[in-house]
Design a protein around this motif. Structure first.
Motif, PDB file in Angstrom:
ATOM      1  N   GLY A 153       2.889  21.533  -2.610  1.00  0.00           N
ATOM      2  CA  GLY A 153       1.546  21.938  -2.986  1.00  0.00           C
ATOM      3  C   GLY A 153       0.471  20.934  -2.602  1.00  0.00           C
ATOM      4  N   MET A 154       0.879  19.751  -2.172  1.00  0.00           N
ATOM      5  CA  MET A 154      -0.086  18.716  -1.776  1.00  0.00           C
ATOM      6  C   MET A 154      -0.722  19.092  -0.439  1.00  0.00           C
ATOM      7  SD  MET A 154       0.867  14.789  -0.892  1.00  0.00           S
ATOM      8  CE  MET A 154      -0.280  13.693  -0.138  1.00  0.00           C
ATOM      9  N   SER A 155      -2.028  18.950  -0.337  1.00  0.00           N
ATOM     10  CA  SER A 155      -2.711  19.205   0.917  1.00  0.00           C
ATOM     11  C   SER A 155      -2.425  18.052   1.874  1.00  0.00           C
ATOM     12  CB  SER A 155      -4.215  19.323   0.696  1.00  0.00           C
ATOM     13  OG  SER A 155      -4.865  19.440   1.939  1.00  0.00           O
ATOM     14  N   ILE A 156      -2.020  18.399   3.078  1.00  0.00           N
ATOM     15  CA  ILE A 156      -1.726  17.355   4.068  1.00  0.00           C
ATOM     16  C   ILE A 156      -2.891  17.160   5.037  1.00  0.00           C
ATOM     17  CG2 ILE A 156       0.775  17.627   3.899  1.00  0.00           C
ATOM     18  CD1 ILE A 156       0.643  19.266   6.497  1.00  0.00           C
ATOM     19  N   ASP A 157      -3.986  17.856   4.784  1.00  0.00           N
ATOM     20  CA  ASP A 157      -5.141  17.783   5.676  1.00  0.00           C
ATOM     21  C   ASP A 157      -5.743  16.387   5.788  1.00  0.00           C
ATOM     22  OD1 ASP A 157      -4.875  20.469   6.135  1.00  0.00           O
ATOM     23  OD2 ASP A 157      -6.420  21.051   4.695  1.00  0.00           O
ATOM     24  N   LYS A 158      -5.656  15.617   4.712  1.00  0.00           N
ATOM     25  CA  LYS A 158      -6.341  14.315   4.699  1.00  0.00           C
ATOM     26  C   LYS A 158      -5.383  13.130   4.817  1.00  0.00           C
ATOM     27  CE  LYS A 158     -10.189  16.208   2.203  1.00  0.00           C
ATOM     28  NZ  LYS A 158     -10.967  16.276   0.998  1.00  0.00           N
ATOM     29  N   ILE A 159      -4.155  13.394   5.230  1.00  0.00           N
ATOM     30  CA  ILE A 159      -3.192  12.309   5.409  1.00  0.00           C
ATOM     31  C   ILE A 159      -3.399  11.708   6.794  1.00  0.00           C
ATOM     32  CG2 ILE A 159      -0.750  11.711   5.535  1.00  0.00           C
ATOM     33  CD1 ILE A 159      -0.216  14.072   3.662  1.00  0.00           C
ATOM     34  N   SER A 160      -3.576  10.402   6.827  1.00  0.00           N
ATOM     35  CA  SER A 160      -3.845   9.729   8.104  1.00  0.00           C
ATOM     36  C   SER A 160      -2.565   9.597   8.930  1.00  0.00           C
ATOM     37  CB  SER A 160      -4.419   8.333   7.854  1.00  0.00           C
ATOM     38  OG  SER A 160      -3.421   7.489   7.301  1.00  0.00           O
ATOM     39  N   LEU A 193      11.377  13.711   1.750  1.00  0.00           N
ATOM     40  CA  LEU A 193       9.998  13.977   2.164  1.00  0.00           C
ATOM     41  C   LEU A 193       9.138  14.397   0.981  1.00  0.00           C
ATOM     42  CD1 LEU A 193      10.570  15.857   5.525  1.00  0.00           C
ATOM     43  CD2 LEU A 193       9.384  13.681   5.226  1.00  0.00           C
ATOM     44  N   ARG A 194       9.706  15.164   0.060  1.00  0.00           N
ATOM     45  CA  ARG A 194       8.970  15.603  -1.128  1.00  0.00           C
ATOM     46  C   ARG A 194       8.599  14.422  -2.019  1.00  0.00           C
ATOM     47  NH1 ARG A 194       6.559  19.748   0.204  1.00  0.00           N
ATOM     48  NH2 ARG A 194       7.788  21.547   0.717  1.00  0.00           N
ATOM     49  N   ASP A 195       9.367  13.347  -1.962  1.00  0.00           N
ATOM     50  CA  ASP A 195       8.993  12.142  -2.715  1.00  0.00           C
ATOM     51  C   ASP A 195       7.653  11.605  -2.223  1.00  0.00           C
ATOM     52  OD1 ASP A 195      11.295  12.222  -4.249  1.00  0.00           O
ATOM     53  OD2 ASP A 195      12.344  10.713  -3.040  1.00  0.00           O
ATOM     54  N   PHE A 196       7.431  11.707  -0.924  1.00  0.00           N
ATOM     55  CA  PHE A 196       6.194  11.212  -0.323  1.00  0.00           C
ATOM     56  C   PHE A 196       5.077  12.246  -0.369  1.00  0.00           C
ATOM     57  CE2 PHE A 196       9.335   8.771   2.424  1.00  0.00           C
ATOM     58  CZ  PHE A 196       9.208   7.609   1.697  1.00  0.00           C
ATOM     59  N   PHE A 197       5.454  13.493  -0.130  1.00  0.00           N
ATOM     60  CA  PHE A 197       4.478  14.578  -0.031  1.00  0.00           C
ATOM     61  C   PHE A 197       4.910  15.717  -0.951  1.00  0.00           C
ATOM     62  CE2 PHE A 197       4.867  12.602   4.265  1.00  0.00           C
ATOM     63  CZ  PHE A 197       3.659  11.932   4.269  1.00  0.00           C
TER      64      PHE A 197
END
Length: 63
Positions: free
Chosen positions: A20-27, A13-17
């Protein structure tokens, strides 16, 4: 499954996200794409079956 399977999945999952990456704008479409990538990826731990195959008890012919 073994104790390391959860940690392994978290690493995938960390490979994709990345952390520290914001997940607010992931569709939702992007989440579904990553979900499919993980659930239809053969795993040695599952005798080279995909998690989806094991969960649904169906053999998929992916090749």
């Amino acid at each position: 499954m073994g104790e390391g399977s959860n940690e392994n999945t978290n690493g995938l999952l960390r490979d994709f996200f990345p952390k520290g990456m914001s997940i607010d704008k992931i569709s939702q479409a992007e989440v579904q794409k990553r979900f499919n990538a993980l659930n239809f990826r053969p795993r040695k731990r599952l005798n080279w079956k995909c998690p989806a195959e094991v969960f649904y008890s169906v053999t998929l012919h992916l090749i």
